[in-house]
Enzyme design. Sequence first.
Site, short mmCIF file in Angstrom:
data_model
loop_
_atom_site.label_atom_id
_atom_site.label_comp_id
_atom_site.label_asym_id
_atom_site.label_seq_id
_atom_site.Cartn_x
_atom_site.Cartn_y
_atom_site.Cartn_z
N ASP A 1 6.70 -30.75 -32.28
CA ASP A 1 6.10 -32.09 -32.29
C ASP A 1 6.85 -32.95 -31.28
OD1 ASP A 1 4.17 -32.30 -34.74
OD2 ASP A 1 5.95 -31.32 -35.56
N ARG B 1 11.14 -34.16 -30.91
CA ARG B 1 12.11 -33.16 -31.37
C ARG B 1 13.14 -32.81 -30.31
NH1 ARG B 1 10.31 -34.54 -36.18
NH2 ARG B 1 8.32 -33.60 -36.78
N ARG C 1 2.40 -44.16 -33.84
CA ARG C 1 2.10 -42.83 -33.32
C ARG C 1 0.66 -42.77 -32.78
NH1 ARG C 1 2.99 -39.03 -38.21
NH2 ARG C 1 2.60 -37.41 -36.65
N LYS D 1 -4.63 -34.56 -33.27
CA LYS D 1 -4.40 -34.58 -34.72
C LYS D 1 -4.60 -36.01 -35.23
CE LYS D 1 0.65 -34.98 -34.18
NZ LYS D 1 1.94 -34.31 -34.34
N HIS D 2 -4.96 -36.20 -36.50
CA HIS D 2 -5.10 -35.24 -37.58
C HIS D 2 -6.55 -35.30 -38.04
CE1 HIS D 2 -0.97 -36.84 -37.50
NE2 HIS D 2 -0.57 -35.64 -37.93
N HIS E 1 2.65 -36.79 -46.47
CA HIS E 1 3.84 -35.98 -46.76
C HIS E 1 4.18 -36.04 -48.25
CE1 HIS E 1 4.35 -36.59 -42.40
NE2 HIS E 1 5.04 -35.46 -42.43
N ASP F 1 -1.84 -29.01 -40.58
CA ASP F 1 -0.57 -29.71 -40.65
C ASP F 1 0.34 -28.89 -41.56
OD1 ASP F 1 1.36 -31.68 -40.28
OD2 ASP F 1 0.02 -33.33 -40.77
#
Length: 611
Positions: free
Chosen positions: A144, A152, A213, A243-244, A256, A329
């Site tokens: 990601d 990352r 984001r 995404k998503h 999450h 995901d």
Amino acid sequence: MQYGSAGTRPSRRTLLAATTGATAAIALAGTARAATDGTMDQDSRLRRLISRMTLEEKVGQLFVMRVYGHSATDPDQADIDANLSDIGVRTAAELIAKYRVGGIIYFAWAHNIREPHQVAALSNGIQKAGLDQPRGLPLLISTDQEHGMVARVGKPATLLPGAMALGAGGSRSDARSAARIAGAELRALGIRQNYAPVADVNMNPANPVIGVRSFGADPKAVAGLVAAQVKGYESQDMASTSKHFPGHGDTATDSHFGFPIIQHDREQWAALDAPPFKAAIAAGIDSIMTAHIMVPALDASGDPATLSHPILTGILRDELGYDGVVVTDSLGMQGVREKYGDDRVPVLAIKAGVDQLLDPPNLGLAWNAVLQAVKNGELPEERLDESILRILRLKDRLGLFRQPYVTQSGVDRVVGTPEHLAAADRIAARTTTLLVNAAGLLPLSRHTHKNILVVGADPASPSGTTGPPTGVLAGAFTELGFAATALSTGTAPSQAVIDQVVAAVRGKDAVVVGTYNVTATSSQRTLVGALVATGVPVVAVAICNPYDVAHVPNVGASLAAYCWTDVELRAAVRVIAGQASPQGRLPVPVVRADDPTKELYPIGYGLTYRA
């Protein structure tokens, strides 16, 4: 097709030096070379390869898995212990040998990412482990790297403005350039699938998981920027992922930790959520990631979209005509685990139309569940073959059968180059948005505002930072000739901290306060109010969501930086100091704190002055 990391094909000696033996070279020269024989069309070649795969190999190709460690074969002991506890293997190489996974996802918290040369060596080790298996299949390595608050891979790689900052800049050319740079650097590290760009339209200011984001709240503008980024990644032979799906932008629940429900009717979904995904498909997107959300208007069953045949096959495949890779995901997220057990989720996802199963919480359970579903007839083996063909097509298009390895010299030529870093600064300079400038406070002058106190929230640093935001801001002011000191107050300052800050303001010419997702009940509001009461000019910089301005009235100036990475904070400081003109325009509306039904600032709002 480009080879290596810099567009030139490395020598055989270089390739062998990049691995740890000749076994991988033999595998590459055997099965994988046969898979790229130019005398056969692509699907015929790949179907022949699939026909030789065992059922266990087919099941493995569907999984993209996490693994601890900086090395594929020799991780630290703590990472070996973590792998044994989490997956039942010691290393990435053992993971590949046992489960024949088709992909690996990199995380910083899994210790996959230390520095560029290590990442490249890890990627080569993973590819060697795949090529050492009987079928000699390369892996699709992913991460990601959205930039902004989700990145990352950190410095010395180039860190670029995130999506909402690019939305504020409004330039499709900048969005494409950012993706081109990101794609080139990831490719040099051996990462070939990036889970970006985000195609969600952020219509809910309370959205806890998307926010900055997203490129913004205007579906048409988001669609244009998504398509531009797809083209940028495509130019570097990097698989991008929108995404998503079918759209995570209008929710106040984080998937999450919960199960969001999107209440858009079918017409609203078509007008608000669908355009960016349609644009991504038209631009040639390689993969689309599912959302763990319920959309009753699209599927009344109550299933999450990840497990919904009407959504993934009926809408995405049949109506939108998408035949690329569909990836879930993370299967460890609560949104997809709410209704079914971890053994049923991967089977139902495949039945819904998914190709890649990302990061299940228990790989052994998930892998065996899919295997048994094929053996007992619930999943036809032909259904697996459809997904594997899509996955192998993507690997083939990316050149992984021909050249799975990267070189250390390629890393040096591509990652974090001066040209890329300069481009990141130029792009960021067009994103900072000035929302309030009472009595023309900005730009601050080194003559009248020499001594600056920088205070505010210091949230956990994303990979794009060299330190806490207050320190980065103070350092940027110091570089421009100001005398700046930093004092962190946190995201929920106590009264004692507020009193300390007020005392520290004495003798200062101005105070810059970094705010972080301020709400009506946040003590950050109290802090800003106390600073305003001192009579010292206050400049508020929203270092995440731009909605903060509605909750911090009476400041002398207010800006939106959209994230607290170095590149975005430096850009904000240049605007405050008059080294650059503010050019950003709000990509989302800001509503009033006292009446959320009314807009305080509309999409497109932004002040400016000549630098």
